[in-house]
Design a protein around this motif. Structure first.
Motif, mmCIF file in Angstrom:
data_model
loop_
_atom_site.group_PDB
_atom_site.id
_atom_site.type_symbol
_atom_site.label_atom_id
_atom_site.label_comp_id
_atom_site.label_asym_id
_atom_site.label_seq_id
_atom_site.Cartn_x
_atom_site.Cartn_y
_atom_site.Cartn_z
ATOM 1 N N VAL A 75 -7.669 8.995 1.774
ATOM 2 C CA VAL A 75 -6.779 9.312 0.647
ATOM 3 C C VAL A 75 -6.026 10.604 0.939
ATOM 4 O O VAL A 75 -4.797 10.686 0.790
ATOM 5 C CB VAL A 75 -7.574 9.434 -0.667
ATOM 6 C CG1 VAL A 75 -6.678 9.945 -1.795
ATOM 7 C CG2 VAL A 75 -8.176 8.085 -1.046
ATOM 8 N N ILE A 76 -6.763 11.621 1.363
ATOM 9 C CA ILE A 76 -6.155 12.923 1.655
ATOM 10 C C ILE A 76 -5.114 12.795 2.770
ATOM 11 O O ILE A 76 -4.029 13.377 2.707
ATOM 12 C CB ILE A 76 -7.244 13.942 2.046
ATOM 13 C CG1 ILE A 76 -8.142 14.242 0.833
ATOM 14 C CG2 ILE A 76 -6.617 15.235 2.573
ATOM 15 C CD1 ILE A 76 -9.430 14.934 1.174
ATOM 16 N N ASP A 77 -5.461 11.997 3.803
ATOM 17 C CA ASP A 77 -4.586 11.860 4.964
ATOM 18 C C ASP A 77 -3.509 10.796 4.792
ATOM 19 O O ASP A 77 -2.674 10.612 5.680
ATOM 20 C CB ASP A 77 -5.417 11.516 6.204
ATOM 21 C CG ASP A 77 -6.431 12.597 6.552
ATOM 22 O OD1 ASP A 77 -6.222 13.752 6.139
ATOM 23 O OD2 ASP A 77 -7.428 12.285 7.239
ATOM 24 N N ASP A 78 -3.570 10.066 3.672
ATOM 25 C CA ASP A 78 -2.644 8.953 3.436
ATOM 26 C C ASP A 78 -2.696 7.957 4.593
ATOM 27 O O ASP A 78 -1.667 7.473 5.082
ATOM 28 C CB ASP A 78 -1.210 9.470 3.238
ATOM 29 C CG ASP A 78 -0.307 8.404 2.610
ATOM 30 O OD1 ASP A 78 -0.827 7.531 1.897
ATOM 31 O OD2 ASP A 78 0.922 8.439 2.855
ATOM 32 N N ALA A 79 -3.915 7.654 5.044
ATOM 33 C CA ALA A 79 -4.113 6.780 6.207
ATOM 34 C C ALA A 79 -4.065 5.311 5.804
ATOM 35 O O ALA A 79 -4.731 4.902 4.841
ATOM 36 C CB ALA A 79 -5.446 7.094 6.869
ATOM 37 N N ALA A 80 -3.307 4.529 6.547
ATOM 38 C CA ALA A 80 -3.168 3.103 6.254
ATOM 39 C C ALA A 80 -4.222 2.264 6.955
ATOM 40 O O ALA A 80 -4.601 1.191 6.471
ATOM 41 C CB ALA A 80 -1.778 2.617 6.657
ATOM 42 N N THR A 81 -4.707 2.739 8.104
ATOM 43 C CA THR A 81 -5.705 1.974 8.858
ATOM 44 C C THR A 81 -6.846 2.872 9.303
ATOM 45 O O THR A 81 -6.680 4.076 9.479
ATOM 46 C CB THR A 81 -5.088 1.306 10.111
ATOM 47 O OG1 THR A 81 -4.573 2.328 10.977
ATOM 48 C CG2 THR A 81 -3.987 0.330 9.735
ATOM 49 N N ARG A 82 -7.985 2.258 9.472
ATOM 50 C CA ARG A 82 -9.154 2.902 10.076
ATOM 51 C C ARG A 82 -9.879 1.834 10.878
ATOM 52 O O ARG A 82 -10.156 0.754 10.374
ATOM 53 C CB ARG A 82 -10.081 3.503 9.006
ATOM 54 C CG ARG A 82 -11.299 4.179 9.619
ATOM 55 C CD ARG A 82 -12.126 4.897 8.586
ATOM 56 N NE ARG A 82 -11.503 6.127 8.103
ATOM 57 C CZ ARG A 82 -11.555 7.285 8.748
ATOM 58 N NH1 ARG A 82 -12.186 7.379 9.903
ATOM 59 N NH2 ARG A 82 -10.969 8.349 8.237
ATOM 60 N N ARG A 83 -10.170 2.166 12.138
ATOM 61 C CA ARG A 83 -10.790 1.204 13.053
ATOM 62 C C ARG A 83 -9.973 -0.082 13.146
ATOM 63 O O ARG A 83 -10.524 -1.184 13.252
ATOM 64 C CB ARG A 83 -12.231 0.910 12.630
ATOM 65 C CG ARG A 83 -13.123 2.149 12.607
ATOM 66 C CD ARG A 83 -14.496 1.869 12.033
ATOM 67 N NE ARG A 83 -15.268 3.099 11.901
ATOM 68 C CZ ARG A 83 -16.003 3.403 10.847
ATOM 69 N NH1 ARG A 83 -16.064 2.582 9.816
ATOM 70 N NH2 ARG A 83 -16.679 4.533 10.802
ATOM 71 N N GLY A 84 -8.657 0.072 13.027
ATOM 72 C CA GLY A 84 -7.763 -1.068 13.186
ATOM 73 C C GLY A 84 -7.646 -1.963 11.969
ATOM 74 O O GLY A 84 -6.971 -2.993 12.016
ATOM 75 N N LYS A 85 -8.269 -1.572 10.857
ATOM 76 C CA LYS A 85 -8.226 -2.386 9.639
ATOM 77 C C LYS A 85 -7.682 -1.559 8.474
ATOM 78 O O LYS A 85 -7.752 -0.329 8.496
ATOM 79 C CB LYS A 85 -9.624 -2.915 9.311
ATOM 80 C CG LYS A 85 -10.172 -3.848 10.393
ATOM 81 C CD LYS A 85 -11.538 -4.391 10.023
ATOM 82 C CE LYS A 85 -12.061 -5.327 11.113
ATOM 83 N NZ LYS A 85 -13.406 -5.859 10.788
ATOM 84 N N PRO A 86 -7.133 -2.229 7.439
ATOM 85 C CA PRO A 86 -6.596 -1.476 6.295
ATOM 86 C C PRO A 86 -7.664 -0.617 5.632
ATOM 87 O O PRO A 86 -8.810 -1.048 5.478
ATOM 88 C CB PRO A 86 -6.105 -2.571 5.340
ATOM 89 C CG PRO A 86 -5.941 -3.793 6.184
ATOM 90 C CD PRO A 86 -6.960 -3.686 7.278
ATOM 91 N N THR A 87 -7.301 0.589 5.256
ATOM 92 C CA THR A 87 -8.228 1.448 4.530
ATOM 93 C C THR A 87 -8.374 0.945 3.091
ATOM 94 O O THR A 87 -7.574 0.135 2.618
ATOM 95 C CB THR A 87 -7.711 2.898 4.506
ATOM 96 O OG1 THR A 87 -6.400 2.901 3.910
ATOM 97 C CG2 THR A 87 -7.635 3.480 5.905
ATOM 98 N N VAL A 88 -9.374 1.455 2.396
ATOM 99 C CA VAL A 88 -9.566 1.080 0.991
ATOM 100 C C VAL A 88 -8.346 1.498 0.176
ATOM 101 O O VAL A 88 -7.849 0.745 -0.671
ATOM 102 C CB VAL A 88 -10.850 1.729 0.423
ATOM 103 C CG1 VAL A 88 -10.959 1.465 -1.081
ATOM 104 C CG2 VAL A 88 -12.083 1.187 1.141
ATOM 105 N N LYS A 89 -7.826 2.694 0.444
ATOM 106 C CA LYS A 89 -6.658 3.168 -0.322
ATOM 107 C C LYS A 89 -5.421 2.323 -0.036
ATOM 108 O O LYS A 89 -4.565 2.158 -0.894
ATOM 109 C CB LYS A 89 -6.387 4.647 -0.077
ATOM 110 C CG LYS A 89 -6.018 5.067 1.333
ATOM 111 C CD LYS A 89 -4.568 5.106 1.672
ATOM 112 C CE LYS A 89 -3.782 5.954 0.734
ATOM 113 N NZ LYS A 89 -2.316 5.710 0.990
ATOM 114 N N ALA A 90 -5.318 1.778 1.174
ATOM 115 C CA ALA A 90 -4.156 0.943 1.507
ATOM 116 C C ALA A 90 -4.280 -0.444 0.888
ATOM 117 O O ALA A 90 -3.293 -1.010 0.403
ATOM 118 C CB ALA A 90 -4.015 0.823 3.026
ATOM 119 N N LYS A 91 -5.487 -0.992 0.881
ATOM 120 C CA LYS A 91 -5.686 -2.345 0.346
ATOM 121 C C LYS A 91 -5.711 -2.354 -1.173
ATOM 122 O O LYS A 91 -5.275 -3.318 -1.814
ATOM 123 C CB LYS A 91 -6.980 -2.942 0.900
ATOM 124 C CG LYS A 91 -7.156 -4.405 0.565
ATOM 125 C CD LYS A 91 -8.282 -5.038 1.350
ATOM 126 C CE LYS A 91 -8.400 -6.520 0.985
ATOM 127 N NZ LYS A 91 -9.461 -7.204 1.754
#
Length: 324
Positions: free
Chosen positions: A86-102
């Motif tokens: 959330v803080i980093d506004d990250a769309a993916t983590r480990r190649g998959k959508p983050t919770v905040k993105a999904k």
């Protein structure tokens, strides 16, 4: 070499811990269970539970007891990742959508809070107050580390010492207490879990430095996110700080970083990465990671010569040459 090859002897116990992780976040609320499950299914190295189990091997090994440390520590780590995204506004983590993105930021924050609470509930099954004191103190330090990182976004004037203190709080402490609490829960002697803490701290420092290096030198396929993500988010890491110390690079690199911060197209992450890779910053960061691994190995030399010590040595060496 993969981690699974190193601690294959723990596979049965780790499979049990994995099942307990999934069970721990089910049932209370359909959406929170779904979002938490999404995070856990994204995978991860599960290093912290492995360290708990290996630490437990130096005392009275009891998986039923150790699960109440191993599961909470992995949940705490997972919750911190949700908040980080959330803080980093990250769309993916480990190649998959983050919770905040999904879903969205609010759902992600409540998911992280829920996972933290679940971790604390599980830990209460252990009645040793020292375990709870260590766990709570580490969570406080992690929170301080997160705040420091936010304050230092795009701060190119920060010192290397300040960076090291931040990663101690954000990363190394949780790995250190994973090793320590496994031994403490297994009622190992104090000198044993003190040495394991020292080992875990130094491994944790090397782990984060390697993570920072991979962000600059790795590919998206390797690291599950675009290279240079730290810089895009304003996180000035060790190789960048070292590169900024070079007179010939400082002005042009500062210009790129300031342009990235401005978001007006005047700074390019790819150009900044090229400068850092061409500097001595990569080699200097690698050398510091090596020194932390040497300190970790020194701590292990004081432990009994049993197979888990060998596993801990192998994991430290893996961490120092990992590519993911």
């Amino acid at each position: 070499m993969k981690l699974i090859d190193i601690f294959g002897a723990l596979k049965k116990d780790m499979d049990f811990i994995e099942r307990q992780l999934y069970t721990s976040i089910e049932g209370d609320d359909e959406l929170l269970s779904e979002t938490s499950l999404h995070l856990l299914k994204a995978g991860g190295k599960r290093l912290r539970p492995v360290f708990v189990l290996l630490g437990g091997k130096f005392g009275q090994y009891d998986l039923e007891k150790l699960q109440h440390v191993a599961v909470p520590l992995e949940l705490i780590h997972s919750a911190s990742l949700v908040h980080d995204d959330v803080i980093d506004d990250a769309a993916t983590r480990r190649g998959k959508p983050t919770v905040k993105a999904k879903w969205d930021n609010r759902i992600a924050m409540y998911t992280g809070d829920y996972i933290y609470a679940k971790a604390l509930m599980i830990a209460t099954e252990l009645k040793n107050p020292e375990i709870h004191r260590i766990l709570a103190k580490a969570m406080v330090q992690m929170s301080i580390g997160e705040m420091e990182q936010i304050r230092d976004f795009f701060n190119t004037e920060q010192s290397v010492r300040h960076y090291l203190l931040r990663i101690r709080r954000k990363t190394a402490l949780l790995i250190a207490i994973s090793c320590q609490l496994g031994a403490l829960a297994a009622e190992a002697p104090k000198e044993i879990h003190s040495l394991l803490y020292k080992y875990g701290y130094n491994v944790g420092m090397a782990f984060q430095i390697r993570d920072d290096l991979l962000d600059l030198c790795g590919t998206e396929k390797m690291i599950g996110k675009p290279p240079g993500s730290d810089m895009r988010q304003g996180n000035i890491t060790l190789p960048v700080l070292y590169a900024l110390q070079e007179d010939k690079l400082r002005a042009p690199l500062l210009k790129e970083i300031q342009g990235i911060h401005a978001g007006d197209g005047s700074g390019e992450v790819s150009r900044a990465i090229e400068m850092i890779v061409s500097s001595d910053g990569i080699a200097r960061a690698e050398q510091l990671a090596d020194r932390y691994i040497t300190k970790a190995m020194d701590a292990l030399s004081g432990l009994p010569e049993i197979k888990p010590r060998k596993h801990l040595q192998e994991i430290a060496l893996f961490i120092n040459r990992r590519t993911y």
